[in-house]
Design a protein around this motif. Sequence first.
Motif, short mmCIF file in Angstrom:
data_model
loop_
_atom_site.label_atom_id
_atom_site.label_comp_id
_atom_site.label_asym_id
_atom_site.label_seq_id
_atom_site.Cartn_x
_atom_site.Cartn_y
_atom_site.Cartn_z
N PRO A 362 0.82 -1.22 0.00
CA PRO A 362 0.00 0.00 0.00
C PRO A 362 0.85 1.26 0.00
CG PRO A 362 0.10 -0.94 2.20
CD PRO A 362 0.80 -1.92 1.29
N ARG A 363 0.23 2.35 -0.41
CA ARG A 363 0.91 3.64 -0.40
C ARG A 363 1.13 4.12 1.03
NH1 ARG A 363 1.05 6.72 -4.87
NH2 ARG A 363 0.90 8.61 -3.64
N ILE A 364 2.11 4.99 1.17
CA ILE A 364 2.39 5.58 2.47
C ILE A 364 1.29 6.59 2.83
CG2 ILE A 364 4.03 7.01 3.75
CD1 ILE A 364 4.99 4.17 3.13
N SER A 365 0.87 6.56 4.08
CA SER A 365 -0.12 7.52 4.56
C SER A 365 0.31 8.00 5.94
CB SER A 365 -1.50 6.87 4.64
OG SER A 365 -1.56 5.96 5.74
N LYS A 366 -0.49 8.88 6.53
CA LYS A 366 -0.16 9.40 7.86
C LYS A 366 -0.25 8.31 8.93
CE LYS A 366 -4.92 11.04 8.58
NZ LYS A 366 -5.28 10.06 9.60
N ASP A 367 -0.90 7.18 8.59
CA ASP A 367 -1.02 6.09 9.55
C ASP A 367 0.11 5.06 9.41
OD1 ASP A 367 -3.45 7.04 10.65
OD2 ASP A 367 -4.52 6.25 8.91
N THR A 368 1.00 5.25 8.43
CA THR A 368 2.04 4.25 8.15
C THR A 368 3.08 4.10 9.25
OG1 THR A 368 1.78 4.52 5.76
CG2 THR A 368 3.86 3.60 6.53
N PRO A 369 3.56 5.18 9.88
CA PRO A 369 4.63 5.01 10.87
C PRO A 369 4.22 4.13 12.05
CG PRO A 369 4.42 7.31 10.24
CD PRO A 369 3.24 6.60 9.66
N SER A 370 5.19 3.38 12.54
CA SER A 370 4.95 2.50 13.69
C SER A 370 4.59 3.31 14.92
CB SER A 370 6.20 1.67 13.98
OG SER A 370 6.08 0.98 15.19
N LYS A 371 3.66 2.79 15.68
CA LYS A 371 3.25 3.42 16.94
C LYS A 371 3.54 2.51 18.12
CE LYS A 371 -0.48 6.02 14.65
NZ LYS A 371 -0.06 5.64 13.29
#
Length: 689
Positions: A362-371
């Motif tokens: 999938p494309r990168i989005s604002k939800d992509t970074p690990s939390k």
Amino acid sequence: METFEQKAVDVFSEIVINKSFVHKAGFGSRAIPTYVREWIISHYLDDSTELTETARQKIAGFVQKYVPDKSQKETIKNQLFEQMEVQFLDNYSVYVNLEKGDRYLNIPFLDESAAFAIPQIIQDNEMLLSSGLWGVGKLYYVPKNDDNPRGQIWMREFRPFQLANMDLEYFRECRKSFTTQEWIDFLISSMGFNYKLYTQRQKILLVCRLIPMVEPRYNLVELAPKGTGKSFVFENMSRYVAVRSGAISPAVLFFNDSRKTPGLITRYDSVVIDEAQKVKADTSGELTALLKSYLEAGRFARGSASSINAEAGLVMLANIDLDQNKRPLNEQVGLFRVFPNFLRETAFIDRFSGLLPGWDLPRISKDTPSKTMGLKGDIFGEILHSLRSDISYRDYVKTNMELQNCDDMRDSKAVEAGATGLLKILFPDQDPTEEEFYLYCANPALELRQRVRDELCKLDREYVPVTFNSKMPDEFQRGHRLVNYSDPSSIPVPTVSQPVPEPPPAAADEDEAEVLRYFGATEEPAPKPENGSELTAKTIHIREGETGYSYQNLFGPYLRGAKKIYVTDPYVRLEYQLRNFITFAGIIDTTAGQVELKLTTSAEDAYQEKIQEQKFKEISASLAQHGILFTFEFDPVIHDRSIKADNGWCIYPGRGLDFYQKPDSKYELSEIDQTKRKCRETDIIFQNA
């Protein structure tokens, strides 16, 4: 806290970090990799597992003091010139020139490659001589004098960011505390991605990006549309990986004969060539020859270096277009056909161990970074580097893997290497069940090599189509279909529409925008229509020597929606005129389907007409791959120039497409940017039929 997070904290203790801190700590647009950012953060966390306001302030103070913005480069140079001492964080490195009998310090931020570091610094930090080392350097300037014929920057002190000690045996033992699924999620988080956004297959594809970091000379190609974060892992996971784009020379990659210094291949575990579809090989063919030699045997010779061995893997990342079904646009005729010549050579492609289908991510989005919690970047990079030299994993794979129809030496070695790399990453304790070994190691490695083999079959009849199978086939193997050579001239141009790529989710604030930039997913804004208004009939008068005009901004808006375009121009004969015509064809919009382009031109005599005809046929074959059906005819009596489209617009360019002045040099920037080219005086008339 997730189950794998609690286990990670329990068994790994201080070498794990909450990955979300990287985006909360306020680094802004500073160009430093993740593993350095995480070291800075952990340095100020003390014993806390939360990013407190006090820690944020300390981190912000460190960044303000030691991580200058790019715009401050000249300011810092001036401070040095005025005999001030400066300190800042950078990726410092040292190279040795035996011919001149000297060592030189490289300071990337200042674009300085001839500085000096005192010998004790080099002795204490040997990594400066190989892949380079991030740290804070204290610098001052020694001006010119009788003893020093040129001014030089000196490094007086150096503080590298410190690595925590990691016992590889302890790491293997810790793996036993996790289930396989928990371990995969932990790895995905350690890589910086949000594991919740990916399917099981997509998680394995992400992990496959790590294979070149743990397995010597594993060569990987990843093809994907823009915005999928292809280069992020390689730029931010390890100091032992070098990422380069643009012009790639034999001196940079292999050996600089003038400096007598080894290139990237000998100094890093992996060398990544980003934007590979834009790379141009040198005209001598030396780069291609060296690459093929090295990828085959792991050694090369260049200039005064008779034979050099290396273990670095080569990774090539390239952008491709997708159709409306999210499949590669050129999948039928071959994914490599639109790439530069050296990337289309089957003898070169065959030397790659795997092709990673990045279009399935999938494309990168604002939800992509690990939390969630993950290994600190510097620790993870060191672990991957340490695993490279352990040959026991290869022995395990040779003993336990059974393949069918994989008899070719390159095929079997590639699958074996890929399975070994995945075993090191996913099962460092070498304790998978047989089913897990095939599911997570053997089958993914087999798929990567199968995709390479399929592309070879599409490009060259010499390669016999084959379907590889493992002892426990997966869905990919069961559904695989044999492919055959595809003659691009006999394949109809796809008529499916190519949609506008999905943009990243709109950033609601600066933090979200920074996330997209951080993963390399920033999109350029789409050009707006002229003055935001409808097109009108008009005449444009271009003065002699005027700039700012390109085929795109002149003709592009008036050709939109056209299915048939007719160009009449008697002077499409010389090489530069042919290039002008190809550039014009490049602005035609095929997103709504195939477009017919017909050229009517003339020639001086029968001989020139024959030469032009050969070249037009080559152009036709090339344009067909991009949805343009190009035809041509010769008319010896034509004189006027025109561009007519079936959308109702007629364009009458007084000089045809040849209204640019001859450049003063073939190395001018205007050769690739038409708006910077000087024009000849002409009128261009736009009429609505």
